[in-house]
Write a protein that holds these residues in place. Sequence first.
Motif, PDB file in Angstrom:
ATOM      1  N   ASP A 154       0.833  -1.201   0.000  1.00 21.12           N
ATOM      2  CA  ASP A 154       0.000   0.000   0.000  1.00 21.12           C
ATOM      3  C   ASP A 154       0.867   1.250   0.000  1.00 21.12           C
ATOM      4  OD1 ASP A 154      -2.283  -1.607   0.176  1.00 21.12           O
ATOM      5  OD2 ASP A 154      -2.217  -1.622   2.373  1.00 21.12           O
ATOM      6  N   ASP A 162      -6.528   8.743   5.697  1.00 19.83           N
ATOM      7  CA  ASP A 162      -7.050   8.485   4.365  1.00 19.83           C
ATOM      8  C   ASP A 162      -6.121   9.072   3.311  1.00 19.83           C
ATOM      9  OD1 ASP A 162      -9.307   7.173   5.251  1.00 19.83           O
ATOM     10  OD2 ASP A 162     -10.603   8.940   5.178  1.00 19.83           O
ATOM     11  N   HIS A 163      -6.264   8.564   2.101  1.00 20.06           N
ATOM     12  CA  HIS A 163      -5.503   9.099   0.970  1.00 20.06           C
ATOM     13  C   HIS A 163      -5.853  10.569   0.752  1.00 20.06           C
ATOM     14  CE1 HIS A 163      -3.510   9.144  -2.937  1.00 20.06           C
ATOM     15  NE2 HIS A 163      -4.563   9.792  -3.396  1.00 20.06           N
ATOM     16  N   GLN A 219     -15.283   5.048  -2.670  1.00 24.71           N
ATOM     17  CA  GLN A 219     -14.424   4.629  -1.570  1.00 24.71           C
ATOM     18  C   GLN A 219     -12.979   4.479  -2.030  1.00 24.71           C
ATOM     19  OE1 GLN A 219     -15.216   4.490   1.585  1.00 24.71           O
ATOM     20  NE2 GLN A 219     -13.157   3.833   2.203  1.00 24.71           N
ATOM     21  N   GLN A 220     -12.795   4.110  -3.296  1.00 25.45           N
ATOM     22  CA  GLN A 220     -11.455   3.938  -3.843  1.00 25.45           C
ATOM     23  C   GLN A 220     -10.638   5.222  -3.745  1.00 25.45           C
ATOM     24  OE1 GLN A 220     -10.555   0.908  -4.888  1.00 25.45           O
ATOM     25  NE2 GLN A 220      -8.459   1.439  -5.496  1.00 25.45           N
ATOM     26  N   LYS A 222     -10.478   7.225  -1.312  1.00 23.48           N
ATOM     27  CA  LYS A 222      -9.853   7.324   0.009  1.00 23.48           C
ATOM     28  C   LYS A 222      -8.697   6.338   0.163  1.00 23.48           C
ATOM     29  CE  LYS A 222     -12.932  10.351   1.161  1.00 23.48           C
ATOM     30  NZ  LYS A 222     -12.552  11.791   1.187  1.00 23.48           N
ATOM     31  N   TRP A 223      -8.563   5.466  -0.854  1.00 24.29           N
ATOM     32  CA  TRP A 223      -7.527   4.434  -0.808  1.00 24.29           C
ATOM     33  C   TRP A 223      -6.320   4.810  -1.664  1.00 24.29           C
ATOM     34  CZ3 TRP A 223      -6.901   0.369   2.272  1.00 24.29           C
ATOM     35  CH2 TRP A 223      -6.006  -0.625   1.908  1.00 24.29           C
ATOM     36  N   ASP A 224      -6.625   5.172  -2.931  1.00 26.97           N
ATOM     37  CA  ASP A 224      -5.506   5.489  -3.840  1.00 26.97           C
ATOM     38  C   ASP A 224      -5.804   6.632  -4.796  1.00 26.97           C
ATOM     39  OD1 ASP A 224      -7.235   4.413  -5.709  1.00 26.97           O
ATOM     40  OD2 ASP A 224      -5.940   2.733  -6.262  1.00 26.97           O
TER      41      ASP A 224
END
Length: 271
Positions: A154, A162-163, A219-220, A222-224
């Motif tokens: 990650d 969060d991202h 939601q993605q 907040k991930w990448d």
Amino acid sequence: MPASLKKQFKTEFAVEMTCQSCVDDITTVLQAFPDINHFEVDLSDQRVTIEGTALPSKISRALKDSGRTVIVRGQGVADETQGHSGAAVCIFDIYGEDPTQQMPKGKSGLARFVQIDQDTCLIDLTVEGLEPGKHGVHIHECGDVSRGWLSTGDHFNPTGVDHGDECTGHLGDLGNLTVDNNGWGDLVVESERIKVWDIIGRSMVITKHEDDLGRGLQQQSKWDGNSGPGILCGIIARSAGAFENMKKICACNGNTLWEEARLVQDNRVSN
């Protein structure tokens, strides 16, 4: 970096110049910065050296806005007797998901990190041969490139947030690199969050798509940042500091990596 944090930078740029008029234009650009203490413009070497508290990223942008090719050749402390607190380099030598896949001709990349002091890390990244537009740039937690970017883990995120952007997101979030229509792009960042000693041995990945900086609805985001798959990656390794090793790509002609890359690109465009 907050305007109140005044650090003395020394930055050397390779700037495209052909005549005294170019020197005069660049001088005018630099004189507009009240926080530049000293600068030198060398026409014969196409080199501009600057010392002062002006942020290197802002100087780089101003020089580019004058219509010239600008490459960061070195970064360091203005007082050379102080030295620096560490340096690292990442050569992007893995393309896509397959580490055995040969890098396509004309694609290359290099990132350099110089820890000016305990608080500030200067980062410059240059790529060639990518699709025009914006591409996300991230430091990943693992230095495992056995499966290309897929095995790098990650984003480096020791604080568990969060991202986001380079100021509030993951520690490894560096925003976007903008590539021009010729496939050439660079990014210069001053970071108070990244420390060279924390990232050596990790990896760096450039993604296919633009990073939405965590502002998307999915939601993605907040991930990448919905930045998609990695297209270039490499391992961050300890290196000599700025001005200590120009990282020559060719022992025959002595060109640095990005001088050579620019020559390759110019030849490709002219043909």
